[in-house]
Design an enzyme around this catalytic site. Structure first.
Site, PDB file in Angstrom:
ATOM      1  N   GLU A  26      34.955  33.158   7.467  1.00 44.09           N
ATOM      2  CA  GLU A  26      34.337  32.572   6.268  1.00 44.09           C
ATOM      3  C   GLU A  26      32.868  32.997   6.140  1.00 44.09           C
ATOM      4  OE1 GLU A  26      35.524  28.501   5.834  1.00 44.09           O
ATOM      5  OE2 GLU A  26      34.383  28.227   3.998  1.00 44.09           O
ATOM      6  N   HIS A  33      52.809  38.718  25.927  1.00 43.86           N
ATOM      7  CA  HIS A  33      54.247  38.903  25.726  1.00 43.86           C
ATOM      8  C   HIS A  33      54.636  38.841  24.254  1.00 43.86           C
ATOM      9  CE1 HIS A  33      54.978  38.668  30.077  1.00 43.86           C
ATOM     10  NE2 HIS A  33      53.880  37.934  30.038  1.00 43.86           N
ATOM     11  N   LYS A  64      39.672  26.458  -5.243  1.00 42.36           N
ATOM     12  CA  LYS A  64      39.369  25.025  -5.379  1.00 42.36           C
ATOM     13  C   LYS A  64      39.336  24.635  -6.850  1.00 42.36           C
ATOM     14  CE  LYS A  64      36.393  23.746  -1.465  1.00 42.36           C
ATOM     15  NZ  LYS A  64      35.045  23.316  -1.083  1.00 42.36           N
TER      16      LYS A  64
HETATM   17  O1  PA5 Z   1      32.457  25.875   6.691  1.00 44.05           O
HETATM   18  C1  PA5 Z   1      32.508  25.333   5.612  1.00 44.05           C
HETATM   19  O2  PA5 Z   1      31.505  25.172   4.914  1.00 44.05           O
HETATM   20  C2  PA5 Z   1      33.815  24.790   5.086  1.00 44.05           C
HETATM   21  O3  PA5 Z   1      34.867  25.120   5.920  1.00 44.05           O
HETATM   22  C3  PA5 Z   1      33.726  23.289   4.941  1.00 44.05           C
HETATM   23  O4  PA5 Z   1      33.461  22.715   6.197  1.00 44.05           O
HETATM   24  C4  PA5 Z   1      35.027  22.720   4.373  1.00 44.05           C
HETATM   25  O5  PA5 Z   1      35.299  23.321   3.135  1.00 44.05           O
HETATM   26  C5  PA5 Z   1      34.922  21.226   4.196  1.00 44.05           C
HETATM   27  O6  PA5 Z   1      33.833  20.898   3.402  1.00 44.05           O
HETATM   28  P1  PA5 Z   1      33.228  19.459   3.407  1.00 44.05           P
HETATM   29  O7  PA5 Z   1      32.683  19.182   4.756  1.00 44.05           O
HETATM   30  O8  PA5 Z   1      32.165  19.489   2.363  1.00 44.05           O
HETATM   31  O9  PA5 Z   1      34.329  18.507   3.056  1.00 44.05           O
END
Ligand code: PA5
Length: 446
Positions: A280, A301, A415
């Site tokens: 990410e 394996h 989203k």
């Molecule tokens: O790393 C990130 O920013 C995301 O993976 C968020 O943690 C995830 O989308 C959850 O977001 P939030 O903590 O605002 O609910």
């Protein structure tokens, strides 16, 4: 202290598929720029660097209350808000729910079957629910919270709020508002902390304390590696070296898959946590490296054949454990059967370490690159080091690539379609887009 052994990445060891010292030296200007962005705190999201130095008193207080009055501790969160706690739980307290209390459940999806089962297994009167959401509005977490709130109200009425903790932005968001209005306990995820860099904030620390481990040890480990990851010299800074090597492998050798293979079941989820952080943060502008979570020896394996003789697009990152903290000697059960008796008298830790070393060597013999992170023991201190090391390494890599490692614009599109389909105000046009796309999909079905 954890250590990075990168010999099997180097041209001197594995030949022309390796990286020469000269190529690393040529990267010095980029490294300098990445280093400056970190030490000069050019991005507000670098606040994660301060987390190892924060006070844990409030976290310890709330954790003591939870341990005192709860049989179950349920975390609602997703992505960065769930993977860190999951990695801590699995590393420090494997098979936790079979032997310890409070039992821990991490609901990080919206699969109705899972939540139904959790609800069936837990007495809500003795359950503390920790809603973890930095934004306080993520659909998955919001939906789960709304269900739990409703269920808790049914059993506890006006006292329901006492069984919730909101771990969220200290000033803004819907969750913060609900927490304030209902006088819930709260813990902060500061504005500068990005979800996937939040494991050393209350997001991970509360769980660490609830399961009976000292969060200060996690932070002490992180502080010790922090110093190393800020050394202003490529050849002494393990995070910079890790980043520089993987960056060169991706940009110049097209090795854009990074396999993370800890030789321990307890670190399976750590590798999952790393994969989110790496993917990410770095998957942007047509660049990035695909992380692949694995576990040794199990995946020898299932995957190893591909790594040894498949496409030359991978770098393998081994995590080797020195002390497993437990051991079993293989007994002389079948002394007359040569195919088994050679194992007798050896310890399981010997076998797993031998397998790890052999796999490293076998890969090096094919002249394919790998690195090894050596971990003295799987404990709170070294776990803190691993988390902080990977956070540093991800940040350095992002800066070498010239991208912003802290945003995730690609996640937003999906989203927004979901918001449209679920009827959120302001997203109606997204709903029509989904409906149009559905028409197209109809023609190409068998
Ligand atoms: O790393 C990130 O920013 C995301 O993976 C968020 O943690 C995830 O989308 C959850 O977001 P939030 O903590 O605002 O609910």
């Amino acid at each position: 202290m954890i250590e990075l052994n990168f010999s099997n990445m180097m041209e001197e060891v594995i030949g022309v598929k390796g990286i020469s010292e000269r190529r690393l030296e040529n990267l010095r200007d980029k490294i300098e720029s990445a280093y400056k962005q970190i030490v000069q705190r050019k991005w507000k999201e670098l606040e994660f660097l301060d987390l190892p130095f924060r006070d844990t008193a409030q976290i310890k207080k709330i954790a003591a209350e939870v341990r005192d009055d709860s049989d179950n501790f349920l975390i609602l969160g997703i992505g960065g808000s769930a993977l860190g706690p999951g990695a801590i739980l699995e590393a420090l307290s494997p098979l936790h729910n079979l032997q310890k209390s409070p039992k821990v459940f991490i609901y990080d999806n919206v699969d109705p079957r899972t939540l139904k089962q959790i609800l069936e297994l837990t007495d809500l009167k003795k359950t503390t629910v920790n809603i973890i959401s930095k934004s306080g509005s993520t659909a998955e977490t919001a939906a789960a919270f709304m269900i739990l709130w409703d269920e808790m109200k049914k059993v506890l009425g006006d006292d329901a709020a006492k069984r919730f903790i909101a771990t969220t932005d200290p000033y803004s968001g819907s969750l913060r508002r609900i927490a304030m209005e209902n006088k819930m306990r709260t813990l902060p995820i500061n504005e500068g902390i990005v979800g996937r860099f939040s494991v050393l904030s209350p997001v991970g620390l509360l769980l660490c304390e609830v399961i009976g481990f000292d969060s200060d040890e996690l932070l002490r480990g992180a502080r010790d590696i922090h110093e190393k990851c800020l050394i202003h010299e490529l050849w002494q800074n393990p995070a910079v070296m890790f980043s520089a090597l993987l960056y060169l492998m991706e940009s110049e050798e097209k090795r854009n898959i990074n396999v993370m293979i800890p030789y321990s079941d307890s670190l399976k989820l750590l590798s999952g946590w790393f994969c989110q952080l790496w993917a990410e943060s770095l998957g942007k502008l047509g660049m990035g490296m695909t992380p692949y979570p694995s576990v040794g020896t199990t995946d020898q394996h299932s995957q190893l054949q591909l790594w040894m003789e498949g496409p030359e697009d991978k770098v393998i990152v081994f995590i080797r454990i020195d002390d497993y903290g437990a051991d079993i000697t293989i007994p002389a059960s079948f002394p007359d059967i040569e195919g088994m008796s050679y194992l007798s008298g050896h310890k399981l830790s010997e076998l797993i370490k031998a397998e790890e070393e052999s796999t490293e060597l076998a890969i090096a013999k094919t002249e394919r690159p790998s690195m090894t992170i050596q971990v003295p023991a799987i404990d709170t201190y070294h776990l803190g080091q691993l988390f902080h090391f990977f956070e540093f390494a991800t940040t350095y890599t992002g800066f070498l690539m010239g991208i912003n490692p802290f945003n995730q614009p690609g996640v937003e599109e999906g989203k927004n379609f979901t918001y449209g389909m679920m009827g959120k105000k302001g997203f109606a046009s997204r709903k029509s887009e989904v409906e149009t796309a559905r028409q197209k999909k109809v023609c190409w079905k068998i």
